[in-house]
Write a protein that holds these residues in place. Sequence first.
Motif, mmCIF file in Angstrom:
data_model
loop_
_atom_site.group_PDB
_atom_site.id
_atom_site.type_symbol
_atom_site.label_atom_id
_atom_site.label_comp_id
_atom_site.label_asym_id
_atom_site.label_seq_id
_atom_site.Cartn_x
_atom_site.Cartn_y
_atom_site.Cartn_z
ATOM 1 N N PHE A 126 0.843 -1.368 -0.063
ATOM 2 C CA PHE A 126 -0.056 0.084 -0.150
ATOM 3 C C PHE A 126 0.967 1.279 -0.054
ATOM 4 N N SER A 127 0.320 2.399 -0.293
ATOM 5 C CA SER A 127 1.060 3.843 -0.233
ATOM 6 C C SER A 127 0.561 4.437 0.793
ATOM 7 N N LYS A 128 1.308 4.783 1.925
ATOM 8 C CA LYS A 128 1.327 5.569 3.018
ATOM 9 C C LYS A 128 0.888 7.039 2.459
ATOM 10 N N ARG A 129 1.807 7.313 1.554
ATOM 11 C CA ARG A 129 1.659 8.694 1.023
ATOM 12 C C ARG A 129 0.399 9.104 0.402
ATOM 13 N N PHE A 153 -2.825 11.643 1.787
ATOM 14 C CA PHE A 153 -3.519 12.326 1.022
ATOM 15 C C PHE A 153 -4.884 12.574 1.182
ATOM 16 N N HIS A 154 -5.524 11.342 0.938
ATOM 17 C CA HIS A 154 -7.208 10.913 1.210
ATOM 18 C C HIS A 154 -7.595 11.438 2.737
ATOM 19 N N GLU A 182 0.870 -0.198 10.454
ATOM 20 C CA GLU A 182 1.720 -0.678 9.561
ATOM 21 C C GLU A 182 2.605 -1.560 10.051
ATOM 22 N N GLN A 183 3.046 -1.542 11.352
ATOM 23 C CA GLN A 183 4.093 -2.305 12.143
ATOM 24 C C GLN A 183 3.439 -3.687 12.003
ATOM 25 N N GLY A 229 -7.111 -5.039 -4.099
ATOM 26 C CA GLY A 229 -6.718 -4.596 -5.381
ATOM 27 C C GLY A 229 -5.444 -3.542 -5.327
ATOM 28 N N THR A 230 -5.322 -2.930 -4.087
ATOM 29 C CA THR A 230 -4.218 -2.140 -3.835
ATOM 30 C C THR A 230 -2.945 -2.798 -4.003
ATOM 31 N N ALA A 231 -3.088 -3.927 -3.255
ATOM 32 C CA ALA A 231 -1.900 -4.776 -2.903
ATOM 33 C C ALA A 231 -1.497 -5.226 -4.113
ATOM 34 N N ALA A 232 -2.623 -5.762 -5.325
ATOM 35 C CA ALA A 232 -2.147 -6.267 -6.556
ATOM 36 C C ALA A 232 -1.657 -5.059 -7.388
#
Length: 599
Positions: free
Chosen positions: A5-8, A12-13, A45-46, A307-310
Amino acid sequence: MPSFFSKRDLHFHLYELLNVEQLTDYPYFKDHQRESFDMILDAAEQIADKMLRPLLTEMDRKEPQLINGTIRVHEGMKAVIRRFGDDGWINAGFSYEEGGQQLPVTVQNAAAFIFQAANYSASVYPFLTTGAANLIRTFGSEALIKRYTPLMYSGRWQGTMALTEPNAGSSLSDISTSAEPTEEEGVYSIQGQKIFISCGDHDACENVVHLLLAKIKGSPAGTKGISLFVVPKKRITDQGLIDNGITTAGVYHKMGYKGAPIAHLMFGSDNNCLGYLVGEPHKGLSYMFQMMNEARVGVGMNAAAIGTAAYYASLAYAKERPQGRPVTAKDPTQPQTLIIHHADVKRMLLFQKSVVEGSLSLLLQCGFWADLAHVSEGETKERAEILLDMLTPIAKSYPSEMCCQTTSAAVQILGGAGYTTDFPVEQYYREARIHPIHEGTTGIHGMDLLGRKLLLHGGKGLHYLTEEIQATIDEGRRSSYPDILNIAAQLQTVLERVDKVTASLLTLSPENKELFLADATLYLEFFGIVTMGWQWLKQAIQAQKSLEHSKIDGDLNFYRGKLAAADYFFEYEVVKTVSLAQRLMSHNRVTVEMQPDWF
């Protein structure tokens, strides 16, 4: 950066698009601030990176097995569930008085998204317990709350939702599980069976607490006669925990999502299964809908997370895999180019990006409305509740359906390698497929949107949503950037198309209800694309604003990527509303008039 996933993008969201910090202006959330939200997301996340992610493949390969009457799951789940309990994730959104953290739903859902992207199967166990415990604390007696919820919050006891029966899947009015009063008030003898019960039995917890729908003998027919019961696998007595007459008849072996068991359960075969009434008799379905509606938004988030992981797996591969040369290159002796330079690969990556980031945007927006519905008052509260109700079928179904396609695109980018177990995308492809089925099929949600939600509350849902979309369009029209002006104009045209299609369909109801609902699934698809277009216009407007003030290369690329994804979505996805509108406004009756013998 994690590979799944993207933390950035998540930041943003939450902070740029939603400004989730504004929730801390309400007394219920006043102890929180940006720093505490960041700490919660970092903690998620950890756990995701260190505990859940390493089990992803193992849990898929070593699926649960029914051994000596108990379902055995991956040994690592014991530590995972206990960690969720010890760290307070299961009841994080509940009040301080209940041991919770009064965490906004928006932030809690963002953390859940991280867990789900890391390992969907592992993430299911604790949050099923959250939903079940929430039903008890909302509708149960003080005695039930004190007896069950603390052990559920701790992770020692699992919670489930037991609805489905062999001959009554989505048609809950046909359930046959019965409840007969005993001599003790509020205690009933339960008999029947339930199937497809997620985490319905396993050895990673000490007990399993089912929130079960059944009909009290003599109750009204149909859904009006359904009541809700707490039915534990082991019941509490003065002598300790004893078996409560529940038999695990089987465990289903699934195409994906294999790490979490799905059980077939028999209740009361020995006439010794007791259930404890939750709330009032015959109101069980209305109580259960609380959990189901929360779960439906959760299913959408599950799909978006997978879907994000893919997407990130296929993006990483595309940046490393050399194959072929640019179409303009003529010299075969020159080095191959990375496949990310090929336009068709970029198209598939943009497709994934536009769907998963658009879906995440809508899902977090739904969480934000859930928070406002909880802490605000008056018109703000009503508006948030109605908007959330209106968009629940879309928030559940659009990510669910589309992430089946985006995970397929991820496999396609990897080519033959994507079809092997050497890479995780084939697992994501399999796991995505459950979500159009979970918590009501897409067809059911189409009928819910078209047949119920459009007219609910006197049509306020559609009115409020139209106002929200129009406000975003108006903001886009004030932009000085041609790309923003262009997609704002496109969305205005599509919004007018929604009005025209909806008015056309409503002329069929109630005179011709069968024809009215025949293409409800297509109407849901049509409405979902429009809703995603709205979310992408919002993201594009914010990205353009942020781009003007950013000087960091990474941020510049991030915002340019947002604008490109918005452009892609309108060019490749929003255009589909033209053909869908044509179909929805046609009165052709082929699906209604088709006869079974003609197939």
